[in-house]
Motif scaffolding. Sequence first.
Motif, short mmCIF file in Angstrom:
data_model
loop_
_atom_site.label_atom_id
_atom_site.label_comp_id
_atom_site.label_asym_id
_atom_site.label_seq_id
_atom_site.Cartn_x
_atom_site.Cartn_y
_atom_site.Cartn_z
N ASN A 1 0.77 -1.22 -0.08
CA ASN A 1 -0.28 0.08 -0.07
C ASN A 1 0.85 1.32 -0.02
OD1 ASN A 1 -1.77 1.98 0.41
ND2 ASN A 1 -3.13 1.11 2.14
N PRO A 2 1.14 1.92 -1.10
CA PRO A 2 1.92 3.13 -1.20
C PRO A 2 1.29 4.26 -0.24
CG PRO A 2 0.64 2.92 -3.28
CD PRO A 2 0.22 1.76 -2.55
N PHE A 3 0.17 4.29 -0.04
CA PHE A 3 -0.34 5.30 0.58
C PHE A 3 0.03 5.41 2.11
CE2 PHE A 3 -3.22 5.21 -2.96
CZ PHE A 3 -2.92 6.46 -3.21
N HIS A 4 0.00 4.18 2.62
CA HIS A 4 0.49 3.59 3.98
C HIS A 4 1.98 3.97 4.24
CE1 HIS A 4 1.57 1.19 7.56
NE2 HIS A 4 0.45 1.66 8.06
N GLN A 5 2.70 3.57 3.24
CA GLN A 5 4.13 3.68 3.33
C GLN A 5 4.62 5.26 3.20
OE1 GLN A 5 5.50 1.68 0.00
NE2 GLN A 5 5.11 -0.28 0.89
N LEU A 6 3.92 5.94 2.55
CA LEU A 6 4.08 7.62 2.40
C LEU A 6 3.70 8.07 3.81
CD1 LEU A 6 4.74 9.86 0.68
CD2 LEU A 6 2.41 10.13 0.11
N ALA A 7 2.48 7.57 4.21
CA ALA A 7 1.94 8.23 5.63
C ALA A 7 3.34 7.89 6.75
CB ALA A 7 0.79 7.79 6.11
N VAL A 8 3.65 6.60 6.80
CA VAL A 8 4.79 6.18 7.77
C VAL A 8 6.03 7.18 7.52
CG1 VAL A 8 6.18 4.35 8.43
CG2 VAL A 8 3.86 3.89 8.20
N GLU A 9 6.43 7.15 6.50
CA GLU A 9 7.61 8.03 5.99
C GLU A 9 7.44 9.52 6.51
OE1 GLU A 9 10.65 7.02 5.04
OE2 GLU A 9 10.14 4.95 5.14
N GLY A 10 6.27 10.05 6.22
CA GLY A 10 6.09 11.40 6.67
C GLY A 10 6.06 11.58 8.35
N ARG A 11 5.49 10.41 8.92
CA ARG A 11 5.65 10.47 10.39
C ARG A 11 7.06 10.52 10.96
NH1 ARG A 11 3.05 5.70 13.08
NH2 ARG A 11 4.77 4.80 12.27
N GLU A 12 7.64 9.71 10.19
CA GLU A 12 9.08 9.46 10.69
C GLU A 12 10.02 10.74 10.62
OE1 GLU A 12 10.56 6.02 8.86
OE2 GLU A 12 9.25 4.60 10.06
N ALA A 13 9.66 11.59 9.23
CA ALA A 13 10.34 12.55 9.06
C ALA A 13 9.91 13.84 10.01
CB ALA A 13 9.95 13.05 7.60
N ALA A 14 8.70 14.05 10.23
CA ALA A 14 8.27 14.79 11.14
C ALA A 14 8.80 14.66 12.56
CB ALA A 14 6.80 14.97 11.37
N HIS B 1 11.62 13.23 13.17
CA HIS B 1 13.18 13.32 13.18
C HIS B 1 13.41 14.92 13.24
CE1 HIS B 1 17.23 13.40 11.60
NE2 HIS B 1 17.10 14.38 10.89
N LEU B 2 12.63 15.70 12.44
CA LEU B 2 12.85 17.17 12.65
C LEU B 2 12.25 17.71 13.92
CD1 LEU B 2 11.29 18.47 9.15
CD2 LEU B 2 13.67 18.34 9.70
N GLN B 3 11.50 17.13 14.63
CA GLN B 3 11.27 17.58 16.10
C GLN B 3 12.28 17.32 17.06
OE1 GLN B 3 7.49 15.93 16.84
NE2 GLN B 3 6.40 17.42 15.78
N PRO C 1 24.74 19.04 13.31
CA PRO C 1 23.77 19.13 12.27
C PRO C 1 24.32 18.34 11.26
CG PRO C 1 25.27 21.06 12.49
CD PRO C 1 25.52 20.33 13.81
N GLN C 2 23.35 18.06 10.28
CA GLN C 2 23.54 17.11 9.20
C GLN C 2 22.97 17.84 8.09
OE1 GLN C 2 21.69 13.28 10.18
NE2 GLN C 2 23.38 12.88 11.93
N LEU C 3 23.26 17.16 7.07
CA LEU C 3 23.16 17.96 5.65
C LEU C 3 21.42 17.76 5.15
CD1 LEU C 3 23.56 19.18 2.91
CD2 LEU C 3 24.10 16.74 2.01
N HIS C 4 20.87 16.56 5.54
CA HIS C 4 19.35 16.52 5.49
C HIS C 4 18.68 17.42 6.42
CE1 HIS C 4 19.10 13.43 8.83
NE2 HIS C 4 20.30 13.17 8.34
N ASP C 5 19.29 17.79 7.46
CA ASP C 5 18.33 18.57 8.37
C ASP C 5 18.21 20.12 7.68
OD1 ASP C 5 18.35 16.89 10.29
OD2 ASP C 5 20.08 17.55 11.26
N SER C 6 19.00 20.41 6.84
CA SER C 6 18.98 21.82 6.10
C SER C 6 18.23 21.59 5.02
CB SER C 6 20.34 22.16 5.91
OG SER C 6 21.17 21.52 5.14
N LEU C 7 18.12 20.65 4.55
CA LEU C 7 17.31 20.48 3.12
C LEU C 7 15.72 20.56 3.47
CD1 LEU C 7 19.33 17.72 1.25
CD2 LEU C 7 19.39 20.11 0.98
#
Length: 105
Positions: free
Chosen positions: A75-88, A90-92, A99-105
């Motif tokens: 299910n690509p929608f579930h995978q996208l939502a999980v990746e979005g939750r993990e990215a959020a 990580h940013l919090q 600092p790492q490169l992906h933090d500034s992107l």
Amino acid sequence: MDTQFGVLHIWHHGDWVARSVFVVLLTMSVASWMVILVKALDLHRLNRAAQAALGFWQAKDYADGLDRLEPHADNPFHQLAVEGREAAAHLQHKDPQRPQLHDSL
């Protein structure tokens, strides 16, 4: 009813070139129909997943929305939502000392 333009007539009276062309064309036709069938089934499956994804946006919170997305591996929608939750997450919880490169992107 064997006419001179029939497939059996051409097969019986044709040489190896005509027969090999016939076999190649038949093989490619079968392969094309298999691809069409597989893609149609994938499209049907993704349309059902897209309809189920509408429930995600009507959920009361994020966890309930993830439960409505049917957590299957394909299910690509579930995978996208999980990746979005993990990215959020990580940013919090980013470390300002490292600092790492992906933090500034």
